[in-house]
Design a protein around this motif. Structure first.
Motif, PDB file in Angstrom:
ATOM      1  N   ALA A   1       2.241  -8.302  -1.887  1.00  0.00           N
ATOM      2  CA  ALA A   1       3.123  -8.966  -2.842  1.00  0.00           C
ATOM      3  C   ALA A   1       2.663 -10.405  -3.032  1.00  0.00           C
ATOM      4  O   ALA A   1       2.224 -11.052  -2.088  1.00  0.00           O
ATOM      5  CB  ALA A   1       4.560  -8.934  -2.318  1.00  0.00           C
ATOM      6  N   GLY A   2       2.753 -10.892  -4.267  1.00  0.00           N
ATOM      7  CA  GLY A   2       2.290 -12.244  -4.527  1.00  0.00           C
ATOM      8  C   GLY A   2       3.331 -13.172  -5.101  1.00  0.00           C
ATOM      9  O   GLY A   2       3.201 -14.386  -5.016  1.00  0.00           O
TER      10      GLY A   2
ATOM     11  N   ASP B   1       0.823  -1.212   0.000  1.00  0.00           N
ATOM     12  CA  ASP B   1       0.000   0.000   0.000  1.00  0.00           C
ATOM     13  C   ASP B   1       0.851   1.254   0.000  1.00  0.00           C
ATOM     14  O   ASP B   1       0.507   2.252  -0.660  1.00  0.00           O
ATOM     15  CB  ASP B   1      -0.938   0.004   1.214  1.00  0.00           C
ATOM     16  CG  ASP B   1      -2.195  -0.818   0.971  1.00  0.00           C
ATOM     17  OD1 ASP B   1      -2.696  -0.796  -0.169  1.00  0.00           O
ATOM     18  OD2 ASP B   1      -2.662  -1.494   1.903  1.00  0.00           O
ATOM     19  N   THR B   2       1.963   1.235   0.724  1.00  0.00           N
ATOM     20  CA  THR B   2       2.821   2.429   0.779  1.00  0.00           C
ATOM     21  C   THR B   2       3.575   2.645  -0.531  1.00  0.00           C
ATOM     22  O   THR B   2       4.158   3.703  -0.736  1.00  0.00           O
ATOM     23  CB  THR B   2       3.844   2.299   1.922  1.00  0.00           C
ATOM     24  OG1 THR B   2       4.641   1.125   1.721  1.00  0.00           O
ATOM     25  CG2 THR B   2       3.136   2.213   3.258  1.00  0.00           C
TER      26      THR B   2
ATOM     27  N   ARG C   1       5.649  -1.548 -14.521  1.00  0.00           N
ATOM     28  CA  ARG C   1       4.400  -1.737 -13.796  1.00  0.00           C
ATOM     29  C   ARG C   1       4.352  -3.161 -13.291  1.00  0.00           C
ATOM     30  O   ARG C   1       5.059  -4.033 -13.784  1.00  0.00           O
ATOM     31  CB  ARG C   1       3.197  -1.430 -14.677  1.00  0.00           C
ATOM     32  CG  ARG C   1       3.072  -2.302 -15.909  1.00  0.00           C
ATOM     33  CD  ARG C   1       1.864  -1.886 -16.714  1.00  0.00           C
ATOM     34  NE  ARG C   1       1.726  -2.703 -17.922  1.00  0.00           N
ATOM     35  CZ  ARG C   1       0.727  -2.571 -18.784  1.00  0.00           C
ATOM     36  NH1 ARG C   1      -0.217  -1.667 -18.570  1.00  0.00           N
ATOM     37  NH2 ARG C   1       0.661  -3.338 -19.851  1.00  0.00           N
ATOM     38  N   CYS C   2       3.522  -3.380 -12.300  1.00  0.00           N
ATOM     39  CA  CYS C   2       3.533  -4.670 -11.623  1.00  0.00           C
ATOM     40  C   CYS C   2       2.111  -5.114 -11.304  1.00  0.00           C
ATOM     41  O   CYS C   2       1.257  -4.307 -10.950  1.00  0.00           O
ATOM     42  CB  CYS C   2       4.354  -4.553 -10.333  1.00  0.00           C
ATOM     43  SG  CYS C   2       4.381  -6.052  -9.353  1.00  0.00           S
ATOM     44  N   THR C   3       1.877  -6.409 -11.461  1.00  0.00           N
ATOM     45  CA  THR C   3       0.610  -7.001 -11.049  1.00  0.00           C
ATOM     46  C   THR C   3       0.743  -7.457  -9.599  1.00  0.00           C
ATOM     47  O   THR C   3       1.697  -8.155  -9.261  1.00  0.00           O
ATOM     48  CB  THR C   3       0.253  -8.212 -11.929  1.00  0.00           C
ATOM     49  OG1 THR C   3       0.155  -7.779 -13.287  1.00  0.00           O
ATOM     50  CG2 THR C   3      -1.071  -8.825 -11.491  1.00  0.00           C
ATOM     51  N   VAL C   4      -0.192  -7.032  -8.766  1.00  0.00           N
ATOM     52  CA  VAL C   4      -0.139  -7.391  -7.345  1.00  0.00           C
ATOM     53  C   VAL C   4      -1.458  -8.049  -6.950  1.00  0.00           C
ATOM     54  O   VAL C   4      -2.409  -8.092  -7.733  1.00  0.00           O
ATOM     55  CB  VAL C   4       0.119  -6.150  -6.456  1.00  0.00           C
ATOM     56  CG1 VAL C   4       1.467  -5.535  -6.778  1.00  0.00           C
ATOM     57  CG2 VAL C   4      -0.990  -5.121  -6.628  1.00  0.00           C
ATOM     58  N   LEU C   5      -1.521  -8.556  -5.733  1.00  0.00           N
ATOM     59  CA  LEU C   5      -2.733  -9.172  -5.210  1.00  0.00           C
ATOM     60  C   LEU C   5      -3.470  -8.189  -4.307  1.00  0.00           C
ATOM     61  O   LEU C   5      -2.840  -7.420  -3.582  1.00  0.00           O
ATOM     62  CB  LEU C   5      -2.371 -10.429  -4.412  1.00  0.00           C
ATOM     63  CG  LEU C   5      -1.632 -11.540  -5.176  1.00  0.00           C
ATOM     64  CD1 LEU C   5      -1.287 -12.685  -4.231  1.00  0.00           C
ATOM     65  CD2 LEU C   5      -2.462 -12.046  -6.334  1.00  0.00           C
ATOM     66  N   GLU C   6      -4.788  -8.239  -4.361  1.00  0.00           N
ATOM     67  CA  GLU C   6      -5.601  -7.391  -3.497  1.00  0.00           C
ATOM     68  C   GLU C   6      -6.363  -8.270  -2.523  1.00  0.00           C
ATOM     69  O   GLU C   6      -7.023  -9.238  -2.921  1.00  0.00           O
ATOM     70  CB  GLU C   6      -6.584  -6.553  -4.323  1.00  0.00           C
ATOM     71  CG  GLU C   6      -7.373  -5.567  -3.479  1.00  0.00           C
ATOM     72  CD  GLU C   6      -8.268  -4.667  -4.322  1.00  0.00           C
ATOM     73  OE1 GLU C   6      -8.908  -3.773  -3.752  1.00  0.00           O
ATOM     74  OE2 GLU C   6      -8.311  -4.869  -5.550  1.00  0.00           O
ATOM     75  N   THR C   7      -6.239  -7.956  -1.241  1.00  0.00           N
ATOM     76  CA  THR C   7      -6.931  -8.724  -0.213  1.00  0.00           C
ATOM     77  C   THR C   7      -8.394  -8.296  -0.138  1.00  0.00           C
ATOM     78  O   THR C   7      -8.764  -7.237  -0.660  1.00  0.00           O
ATOM     79  CB  THR C   7      -6.264  -8.512   1.157  1.00  0.00           C
ATOM     80  OG1 THR C   7      -6.398  -7.137   1.523  1.00  0.00           O
ATOM     81  CG2 THR C   7      -4.792  -8.882   1.106  1.00  0.00           C
ATOM     82  N   PRO C   8      -9.256  -9.093   0.472  1.00  0.00           N
ATOM     83  CA  PRO C   8     -10.681  -8.732   0.578  1.00  0.00           C
ATOM     84  C   PRO C   8     -10.923  -7.365   1.215  1.00  0.00           C
ATOM     85  O   PRO C   8     -11.920  -6.711   0.924  1.00  0.00           O
ATOM     86  CB  PRO C   8     -11.271  -9.859   1.435  1.00  0.00           C
ATOM     87  CG  PRO C   8     -10.398 -11.027   1.140  1.00  0.00           C
ATOM     88  CD  PRO C   8      -9.017 -10.456   0.996  1.00  0.00           C
TER      89      PRO C   8
END
Length: 202
Positions: free
Chosen positions: A49-50, A22-23, A36-43
């Motif tokens: 980081a994934g 998030d930071t 650019r980077c693909t990341v995971l989003e929590t509920p």
């Protein structure tokens, strides 16, 4: 960009955020860094980081030092900064490969094989310019082969354990490392016999 994802993970770990990105939202798709980077989003909406933890762990010490000296994220995450690690990993992989080949006691074969390994593959091109997962995987496998090459005396059980640790780290850097792990595990059993348990334990 998996490489950049590893760098973001490393920076998050080095700054005490334990994989929470998030930071680092301004850098997930950075026009300055051109990555650019693909990341995971929590509920609950947090970004984490994934992938790339094996590579991230290799980068964390240097990132932590850079952060402690006040280098901004734009510098630490830049290609120029990280090329130092990629080039170092490539050079070390070649050095360990040469050291292994020299155990064959045929200098011509050793140097020819090393040249083919370094220049006949992508090791000194793409892999030495970016911190690819493959870069670290190749280095760790070269270290494991160097440790396993030749008969392992009883007093060198630590070599089996160190080789197992290197192979395990390689698989953490790149899951396809299992393809390297299988023949290396066979070599550990072949050279170490019952003592090869140290390889698998590590």
């Amino acid at each position: 960009d998996d490489n950049y994802g590893s760098e973001l993970t490393a920076y998050s770990l080095a700054t005490g955020h334990r994989g929470d990105l998030d930071t680092l939202r301004p850098y997930l798709a950075s026009p300055i860094l051109q990555h650019r980077c693909t990341v995971l989003e929590t509920p609950d909406g947090r970004l984490v980081a994934g992938t790339g933890f094996g590579v991230a762990l290799a980068l964390v010490p240097a990132y932590a030092v850079a952060h402690a000296f006040g280098l901004p994220p734009e510098v630490v995450l830049s290609d120029r900064f990280n090329q130092l690690f990629a080039a170092t990993w490539g050079a070390l992989a070649v050095a360990f490969f040469l050291a292994t080949m020299r155990k064959l006691r045929d200098p011509w074969v050793a140097w020819f094989s090393t040249a083919a390994f370094a220049f006949g593959s992508s090791l000194f091109s793409i892999l030495s310019r970016e911190v690819w997962q493959h870069s670290l995987l190749i280095l760790l496998c070269a270290v494991a082969v160097w440790l396993l090459a030749g008969t392992v005396p009883r007093r060198d059980v630590w070599k089996l354990a160190a080789a197992g640790f290197a192979v395990g780290w390689g698989m953490a850097a790149r899951p396809s490392g299992i393809l390297f792990a299988i023949p290396l595990a066979w070599a550990a059993v072949r050279y170490g016999g019952r003592r090869s348990a140290a390889f698998f334990a590590a």
